[in-house]
Design a protein around this motif. Structure first.
Motif, PDB file in Angstrom:
ATOM      1  N   PRO A 199      46.436  13.171  88.515  1.00 16.81           N
ATOM      2  CA  PRO A 199      46.796  14.497  89.028  1.00 16.81           C
ATOM      3  C   PRO A 199      46.779  14.534  90.559  1.00 16.81           C
ATOM      4  N   VAL A 200      47.533  15.463  91.123  1.00 16.92           N
ATOM      5  CA  VAL A 200      47.623  15.622  92.574  1.00 16.92           C
ATOM      6  C   VAL A 200      46.236  15.728  93.198  1.00 16.92           C
ATOM      7  N   GLU A 201      45.334  16.492  92.586  1.00 14.98           N
ATOM      8  CA  GLU A 201      44.000  16.700  93.159  1.00 14.98           C
ATOM      9  C   GLU A 201      43.205  15.398  93.271  1.00 14.98           C
ATOM     10  N   VAL A 202      43.378  14.506  92.309  1.00 16.88           N
ATOM     11  CA  VAL A 202      42.675  13.216  92.342  1.00 16.88           C
ATOM     12  C   VAL A 202      43.237  12.346  93.462  1.00 16.88           C
ATOM     13  N   VAL A 203      44.556  12.300  93.580  1.00 20.35           N
ATOM     14  CA  VAL A 203      45.188  11.508  94.641  1.00 20.35           C
ATOM     15  C   VAL A 203      44.820  12.108  95.998  1.00 20.35           C
TER      16      VAL A 203
ATOM     17  N   ASP B 233      42.157  13.672  96.849  1.00 23.80           N
ATOM     18  CA  ASP B 233      40.776  13.341  97.187  1.00 23.80           C
ATOM     19  C   ASP B 233      40.678  11.971  97.855  1.00 23.80           C
ATOM     20  N   VAL B 234      41.541  11.052  97.499  1.00 26.12           N
ATOM     21  CA  VAL B 234      41.548   9.719  98.108  1.00 26.12           C
ATOM     22  C   VAL B 234      42.231   9.759  99.472  1.00 26.12           C
ATOM     23  N   VAL B 235      43.443  10.311  99.554  1.00 29.92           N
ATOM     24  CA  VAL B 235      44.237  10.188 100.786  1.00 29.92           C
ATOM     25  C   VAL B 235      43.725  11.038 101.938  1.00 29.92           C
ATOM     26  N   GLN B 236      43.030  12.127 101.674  1.00 33.66           N
ATOM     27  CA  GLN B 236      42.606  12.997 102.766  1.00 33.66           C
ATOM     28  C   GLN B 236      41.281  12.572 103.391  1.00 33.66           C
ATOM     29  N   ARG B 237      40.592  11.613 102.804  1.00 36.51           N
ATOM     30  CA  ARG B 237      39.307  11.158 103.348  1.00 36.51           C
ATOM     31  C   ARG B 237      39.518   9.941 104.244  1.00 36.51           C
ATOM     32  N   ALA B 238      39.195  10.069 105.506  1.00 34.60           N
ATOM     33  CA  ALA B 238      39.395   8.982 106.471  1.00 34.60           C
ATOM     34  C   ALA B 238      38.685   7.705 106.039  1.00 34.60           C
ATOM     35  N   GLU B 239      37.475   7.836 105.521  1.00 32.38           N
ATOM     36  CA  GLU B 239      36.716   6.635 105.150  1.00 32.38           C
ATOM     37  C   GLU B 239      37.347   5.860 103.997  1.00 32.38           C
ATOM     38  N   GLN B 240      38.294   6.480 103.288  1.00 35.24           N
ATOM     39  CA  GLN B 240      38.995   5.799 102.197  1.00 35.24           C
ATOM     40  C   GLN B 240      40.224   5.014 102.676  1.00 35.24           C
ATOM     41  N   LEU B 241      40.663   5.222 103.915  1.00 35.10           N
ATOM     42  CA  LEU B 241      41.866   4.555 104.407  1.00 35.10           C
ATOM     43  C   LEU B 241      41.852   3.036 104.218  1.00 35.10           C
TER      44      LEU B 241
ATOM     45  N   GLU C 230      46.557  21.318 102.069  1.00 32.31           N
ATOM     46  CA  GLU C 230      45.830  20.908 100.873  1.00 32.31           C
ATOM     47  C   GLU C 230      46.482  21.484  99.630  1.00 32.31           C
ATOM     48  N   PRO C 231      46.729  20.738  98.569  1.00 31.54           N
ATOM     49  CA  PRO C 231      46.493  19.327  98.345  1.00 31.54           C
ATOM     50  C   PRO C 231      47.788  18.498  98.344  1.00 31.54           C
ATOM     51  N   THR C 232      48.710  18.798  99.218  1.00 30.80           N
ATOM     52  CA  THR C 232      50.012  18.126  99.111  1.00 30.80           C
ATOM     53  C   THR C 232      50.480  17.360 100.343  1.00 30.80           C
ATOM     54  N   LEU C 233      49.877  17.571 101.504  1.00 32.57           N
ATOM     55  CA  LEU C 233      50.402  16.910 102.703  1.00 32.57           C
ATOM     56  C   LEU C 233      49.306  16.665 103.725  1.00 32.57           C
ATOM     57  N   ILE C 234      49.260  15.439 104.213  1.00 29.51           N
ATOM     58  CA  ILE C 234      48.428  15.115 105.365  1.00 29.51           C
ATOM     59  C   ILE C 234      49.224  14.148 106.237  1.00 29.51           C
TER      60      ILE C 234
ATOM     61  N   ALA D 281      50.636   0.651  95.835  1.00 27.42           N
ATOM     62  CA  ALA D 281      50.035  -0.041  94.696  1.00 27.42           C
ATOM     63  C   ALA D 281      48.506   0.095  94.735  1.00 27.42           C
ATOM     64  N   ARG D 282      47.914  -0.047  95.924  1.00 32.13           N
ATOM     65  CA  ARG D 282      46.467   0.079  96.055  1.00 32.13           C
ATOM     66  C   ARG D 282      46.024   1.516  95.779  1.00 32.13           C
ATOM     67  N   LEU D 283      46.808   2.484  96.246  1.00 31.73           N
ATOM     68  CA  LEU D 283      46.491   3.888  95.997  1.00 31.73           C
ATOM     69  C   LEU D 283      46.572   4.190  94.502  1.00 31.73           C
ATOM     70  N   THR D 284      47.557   3.638  93.830  1.00 34.76           N
ATOM     71  CA  THR D 284      47.700   3.822  92.383  1.00 34.76           C
ATOM     72  C   THR D 284      46.461   3.334  91.665  1.00 34.76           C
ATOM     73  N   ASP D 285      45.967   2.145  92.043  1.00 33.70           N
ATOM     74  CA  ASP D 285      44.762   1.604  91.421  1.00 33.70           C
ATOM     75  C   ASP D 285      43.539   2.479  91.705  1.00 33.70           C
ATOM     76  N   LEU D 286      43.382   2.924  92.953  1.00 31.09           N
ATOM     77  CA  LEU D 286      42.238   3.756  93.322  1.00 31.09           C
ATOM     78  C   LEU D 286      42.245   5.096  92.570  1.00 31.09           C
ATOM     79  N   ALA D 287      43.405   5.715  92.508  1.00 27.17           N
ATOM     80  CA  ALA D 287      43.507   7.022  91.844  1.00 27.17           C
ATOM     81  C   ALA D 287      43.267   6.903  90.352  1.00 27.17           C
ATOM     82  N   ALA D 288      43.669   5.763  89.758  1.00 27.24           N
ATOM     83  CA  ALA D 288      43.461   5.555  88.323  1.00 27.24           C
ATOM     84  C   ALA D 288      41.976   5.467  88.002  1.00 27.24           C
ATOM     85  N   VAL D 289      41.208   4.888  88.925  1.00 29.66           N
ATOM     86  CA  VAL D 289      39.767   4.790  88.752  1.00 29.66           C
ATOM     87  C   VAL D 289      39.129   6.164  88.870  1.00 29.66           C
ATOM     88  N   GLY D 290      39.753   6.991  89.767  1.00 28.72           N
ATOM     89  CA  GLY D 290      39.354   8.382  89.928  1.00 28.72           C
ATOM     90  C   GLY D 290      38.080   8.530  90.688  1.00 28.72           C
TER      91      GLY D 290
END
Length: 148
Positions: free
Chosen positions: A13-17, A19-27, A68-72, A139-148
């Motif tokens: 879901p958009v909210e899960v993705v 949560d990953v993309v908006q956090r700087a420490e996750q870059l 939030e939660p669609t653009l950064i 591809a890396r984002l897909t894997d991270l978001a799948a883990v949630g």
């Protein structure tokens, strides 16, 4: 100006993705070429962050688009000895709910303004690599978001 973009479907879901993309420490976990990132100040629009590239270059970045939660989106400027103030890069992450298939369509956009015509020519020669880096990031984002 040089623009490269790629998109992919992420089975989350958009909210899960978001949560990953908006956090700087996750870059570093998903954005190719980033070794480390930290928030310097603020949150949301106007947040300042320091992004360390894989080759050791440091870029101070400011969040210039935040919905939030669609653009950064953030603008990076090189720091350090020899850095050219006119050179800059903007990176945007756009999320759209995929109503048909479920999940999220993620669109990554990189816009670069090189410091002069020689740098522009070199960047144009490296466009395939930039596109490949964006595909790797997706591809890396897909894997991270799948883990949630």
């Amino acid at each position: 100006m040089i623009l490269v973009e790629r998109s992919a479907h992420v089975a989350a879901p958009v909210e899960v993705v978001w949560d990953v993309v908006q956090r700087a420490e996750q870059l570093p976990a998903w954005l190719a070429g980033v070794r480390a990132a930290e928030v310097l100040s603020g949150e949301g629009f106007g947040r300042r962050q320091l992004v360390q590239a894989g080759r050791g270059a440091a870029h101070e970045a400011e969040v210039i688009a935040y919905q939030e939660p669609t653009l950064i989106g953030w603008r990076e400027r090189a720091k350090g000895a020899g850095a050219r103030a006119e050179a800059r890069t903007e990176i945007y992450v756009q999320l759209t709910a995929d109503e048909e298939e479920g999940g999220t369509v993620v669109r990554l956009i990189v816009v670069r303004w090189p410091a002069g015509p020689v740098k522009a020519a070199l960047l144009r020669l490296g466009l395939r690599r930039v596109g490949a880096d964006l595909e790797d990031s997706l591809a890396r984002l897909t894997d991270l978001a799948a883990v949630g």
